[in-house]
Scaffold this motif. Structure first.
Motif, mmCIF file in Angstrom:
data_model
loop_
_atom_site.group_PDB
_atom_site.id
_atom_site.type_symbol
_atom_site.label_atom_id
_atom_site.label_comp_id
_atom_site.label_asym_id
_atom_site.label_seq_id
_atom_site.Cartn_x
_atom_site.Cartn_y
_atom_site.Cartn_z
ATOM 1 N N THR A 5 -7.354 1.560 -4.157
ATOM 2 C CA THR A 5 -7.752 2.834 -3.295
ATOM 3 C C THR A 5 -6.937 2.923 -1.716
ATOM 4 N N VAL A 6 -6.309 3.699 -1.473
ATOM 5 C CA VAL A 6 -5.703 3.863 0.002
ATOM 6 C C VAL A 6 -6.870 3.947 1.171
ATOM 7 N N VAL A 7 -6.810 3.102 1.955
ATOM 8 C CA VAL A 7 -7.794 2.992 3.009
ATOM 9 C C VAL A 7 -7.167 2.696 4.409
ATOM 10 N N GLU A 8 -7.959 3.056 5.466
ATOM 11 C CA GLU A 8 -7.488 2.787 6.725
ATOM 12 C C GLU A 8 -7.675 1.165 6.919
ATOM 13 N N THR A 9 -8.693 0.665 6.900
ATOM 14 C CA THR A 9 -9.150 -0.810 6.876
ATOM 15 C C THR A 9 -9.515 -1.496 5.702
ATOM 16 N N VAL A 10 -8.483 -2.331 5.121
ATOM 17 C CA VAL A 10 -8.914 -3.300 3.806
ATOM 18 C C VAL A 10 -9.962 -4.277 3.918
ATOM 19 N N GLU A 11 -11.080 -3.707 3.206
ATOM 20 C CA GLU A 11 -12.280 -4.876 3.163
ATOM 21 C C GLU A 11 -12.283 -5.451 1.856
ATOM 22 N N ASP A 12 -11.562 -4.889 0.779
ATOM 23 C CA ASP A 12 -11.609 -5.702 -0.447
ATOM 24 C C ASP A 12 -10.385 -5.673 -1.017
ATOM 25 N N LYS A 13 -9.483 -6.502 -0.957
ATOM 26 C CA LYS A 13 -7.884 -6.786 -1.480
ATOM 27 C C LYS A 13 -7.836 -6.622 -2.656
ATOM 28 N N GLU A 14 -8.779 -6.855 -3.574
ATOM 29 C CA GLU A 14 -8.743 -6.591 -4.971
ATOM 30 C C GLU A 14 -8.705 -5.226 -5.292
ATOM 31 N N GLN A 31 -8.663 -2.378 -2.776
ATOM 32 C CA GLN A 31 -8.240 -1.492 -1.788
ATOM 33 C C GLN A 31 -6.800 -1.887 -1.130
ATOM 34 N N ILE A 32 -5.965 -0.890 -0.609
ATOM 35 C CA ILE A 32 -4.747 -1.081 -0.007
ATOM 36 C C ILE A 32 -4.640 -0.150 1.191
ATOM 37 N N SER A 33 -3.931 -0.785 2.152
ATOM 38 C CA SER A 33 -3.624 -0.393 3.239
ATOM 39 C C SER A 33 -2.797 1.017 3.367
ATOM 40 N N LEU A 34 -2.961 2.085 4.252
ATOM 41 C CA LEU A 34 -2.186 3.242 4.085
ATOM 42 C C LEU A 34 -0.814 2.825 4.300
ATOM 43 N N GLN A 35 -0.671 2.018 5.387
ATOM 44 C CA GLN A 35 0.920 1.336 5.522
ATOM 45 C C GLN A 35 1.411 0.986 4.229
ATOM 46 N N LEU A 36 0.803 0.165 3.490
ATOM 47 C CA LEU A 36 1.387 -0.731 2.230
ATOM 48 C C LEU A 36 1.637 0.454 1.297
ATOM 49 N N ALA A 37 0.600 1.254 1.111
ATOM 50 C CA ALA A 37 0.821 2.265 0.134
ATOM 51 C C ALA A 37 2.232 3.072 0.584
ATOM 52 N N ARG A 38 2.190 3.513 1.612
ATOM 53 C CA ARG A 38 3.660 4.419 2.062
ATOM 54 C C ARG A 38 4.831 3.563 1.864
ATOM 55 N N ASN A 39 4.856 2.386 1.879
ATOM 56 C CA ASN A 39 5.855 1.380 1.751
ATOM 57 C C ASN A 39 6.375 1.715 0.234
ATOM 58 N N ILE A 40 5.292 1.876 -0.689
ATOM 59 C CA ILE A 40 5.611 2.035 -2.128
ATOM 60 C C ILE A 40 5.998 3.525 -2.292
ATOM 61 N N ASP A 41 5.217 4.222 -1.792
ATOM 62 C CA ASP A 41 5.786 5.880 -1.927
ATOM 63 C C ASP A 41 5.119 6.517 -0.721
ATOM 64 N N ASN A 42 6.077 7.217 0.096
ATOM 65 C CA ASN A 42 5.634 7.836 1.548
ATOM 66 C C ASN A 42 4.811 9.007 1.053
ATOM 67 N N GLY A 43 4.386 9.429 0.156
ATOM 68 C CA GLY A 43 3.520 10.527 -0.149
ATOM 69 C C GLY A 43 2.227 10.176 -0.462
ATOM 70 N N TYR A 44 1.750 8.872 -0.430
ATOM 71 C CA TYR A 44 0.410 8.536 -0.372
ATOM 72 C C TYR A 44 -0.463 8.945 0.672
ATOM 73 N N ASP A 45 -1.701 9.147 0.553
ATOM 74 C CA ASP A 45 -2.801 9.690 1.412
ATOM 75 C C ASP A 45 -4.128 8.704 1.554
ATOM 76 N N ILE A 46 -4.831 8.848 2.555
ATOM 77 C CA ILE A 46 -6.182 8.387 2.324
ATOM 78 C C ILE A 46 -6.876 8.581 1.216
ATOM 79 N N ASP A 47 -7.589 7.806 0.318
ATOM 80 C CA ASP A 47 -8.230 7.942 -0.847
ATOM 81 C C ASP A 47 -7.521 8.106 -2.248
ATOM 82 N N ASP A 48 -6.077 8.026 -1.970
ATOM 83 C CA ASP A 48 -5.354 8.145 -3.172
ATOM 84 C C ASP A 48 -5.590 6.762 -4.094
ATOM 85 N N VAL A 49 -5.152 6.761 -5.285
ATOM 86 C CA VAL A 49 -5.076 5.514 -6.113
ATOM 87 C C VAL A 49 -3.779 5.130 -6.159
#
Length: 378
Positions: free
Chosen positions: A63-72, A74-92
């Motif tokens: 799940t895309v979050v602002e601050t990662v608390e569980d690496k297993e 969750q993923i940060s918004l920045q890393l998610a947008r490195n995969i695809d720029n269209g991702y936003d908070i709470d996306d999977v």
């Protein structure tokens, strides 16, 4: 590697008669099992296997979050947008977590587990195929004989003909082609266990269905079967069409149909009799080849008394009572057989007893009359 994988799956599918989907499902299960043995494996990971190319990856939903608390998870918004720029908070996001050395490990694990899964699938297919053959006749080749049990090759499976289901008068040799009746198919950890019989009455019934088209088509009905395996049998048949002779249809032209069955059962004698809804007629027919003078039946306890000519008594009873015993099994009636002389003697004894009883009654009456007369005089 991928082309080899697809070729192997295609080969196994044809060779083992297993659906490719079953193999792909097994492969996916193997890959995820192998992955979860890796240090730091993601417990939520799944396998993404392309069934057209053979490419596979281990993907973990995060799940895309602002601050990662569980690496297993969750993923940060920045890393998610490195995969695809269209991702936003709470996306999977499905993140590729395939280990670098996973190919070699996966290949070793897949080889062992896939073989096991394929065996299980093959066993299941064999069980499904033969479980539908219960109460049917099947042909196989004797493969080996161990401790008097006979193991028969059915092509896709091996069946057993135990001592208890073998005909004592028959001889069996390795390589012999044989017809048997399927008594039971059990599902075990080692695959389908198929139990066969040569003594079951159902074998005789199925042989007649194979040999006599009128029975298979339902024009002639096989009402009852009684067997003493290897020695003698009786069957009762009935025709639904008055233009079709039920006994003649089973015997065949020049006796060929019944003779083929006799040969298959290694010269077991077979009597074919006509079924009748009248129990007296049916019982008389069942005692064939003996001639019957009369049959008296008692419906209450399903017993019958049969009178035959003196010279036919031994034939009606049969050697060691075999003919009478089989007739009783066939009709499900108790049968008491007497010769004409025995029946007449029994009737005479009954008549004599009745006369003696009458004389006793008359004597009692005379004594009573005399006593009455004496009392009147006094």
């Amino acid at each position: 590697m991928n082309k080899e994988l697809l070729s192997a799956i295609e080969y196994l599918s044809k060779e083992k008669n297993v659906s490719p989907d079953v193999i792909y499902d097994s492969l996916e299960a193997v890959l995820i099992t192998a992955y979860k043995k890796e240090p730091g494996a993601n417990s939520n990971a799944v396998v993404a296997l392309n069934r057209n190319t053979g490419d596979y990856r281990i993907m973990a939903p995060k799940t895309v979050v602002e601050t990662v608390e569980d690496k297993e998870t969750q993923i940060s918004l920045q890393l998610a947008r490195n995969i695809d720029n269209g991702y936003d908070i709470d996306d999977v996001v499905n993140v590729d977590v395939t280990p670098k050395n996973f190919g070699r490990i996966a290949a070793q694990a897949a080889k062992q587990v896939m073989i096991q899964r394929l065996r299980e699938a093959e066993r299941s297919i064999v069980y499904d195929e033969f479980s539908n053959r219960t109460d049917d006749i099947i042909t196989g080749i004797i493969q080996r004989i161990e401790q008097k049990n006979i193991y028969i090759d059915l092509g896709k499976a091996e069946a057993v003909l135990p001592v208890s289901e073998q005909i004592p008068t028959e001889t069996y040799t390795v390589g012999q082609r044989i017809k048997c009746y399927v008594v039971e198919v059990r599902k075990t950890t080692k695959g389908a266990q198929i139990l066969l019989s040569r003594t079951h009455p159902g074998l005789l019934k199925r042989l007649f269905e194979l040999e006599v088209p009128e029975i298979y088509d339902g024009v002639v009905e096989l009402k009852s079967v009684a067997r003493e395996p290897g020695r003698r049998s009786k069957i009762a048949v009935y025709s639904r069409d008055e233009n079709v002779d039920s006994v003649g249809a089973c015997v065949g032209q020049k006796g060929m149909r019944v003779q083929n069955i006799v040969t298959e059962l290694q010269n077991e004698k077979i009597d074919i009799v006509k079924w009748d809804e009248d129990p007296a007629v049916y019982i008389a027919n069942a005692l064939s080849p003996a001639q019957v003078i009369s049959v008296t039946v008692d419906e209450n306890d399903k017993s019958s008394s049969v009178v035959v000519p003196d010279y036919q008594l031994s034939l009606a009873i049969g050697k060691a009572g075999q003919n009478a015993r089989l007739a009783a099994k066939l009709t499900n009636w108790k049968i008491d057989i007497k010769s004409e002389t025995q029946a007449a003697s029994a009737n005479n004894e009954t008549g004599t007893k009745d006369v003696i009883d009458d004389l006793d009654i008359m004597g009692d009456a005379v004594v009573s009359a005399e006593l009455a007369e004496e009392n009147m005089k006094s």
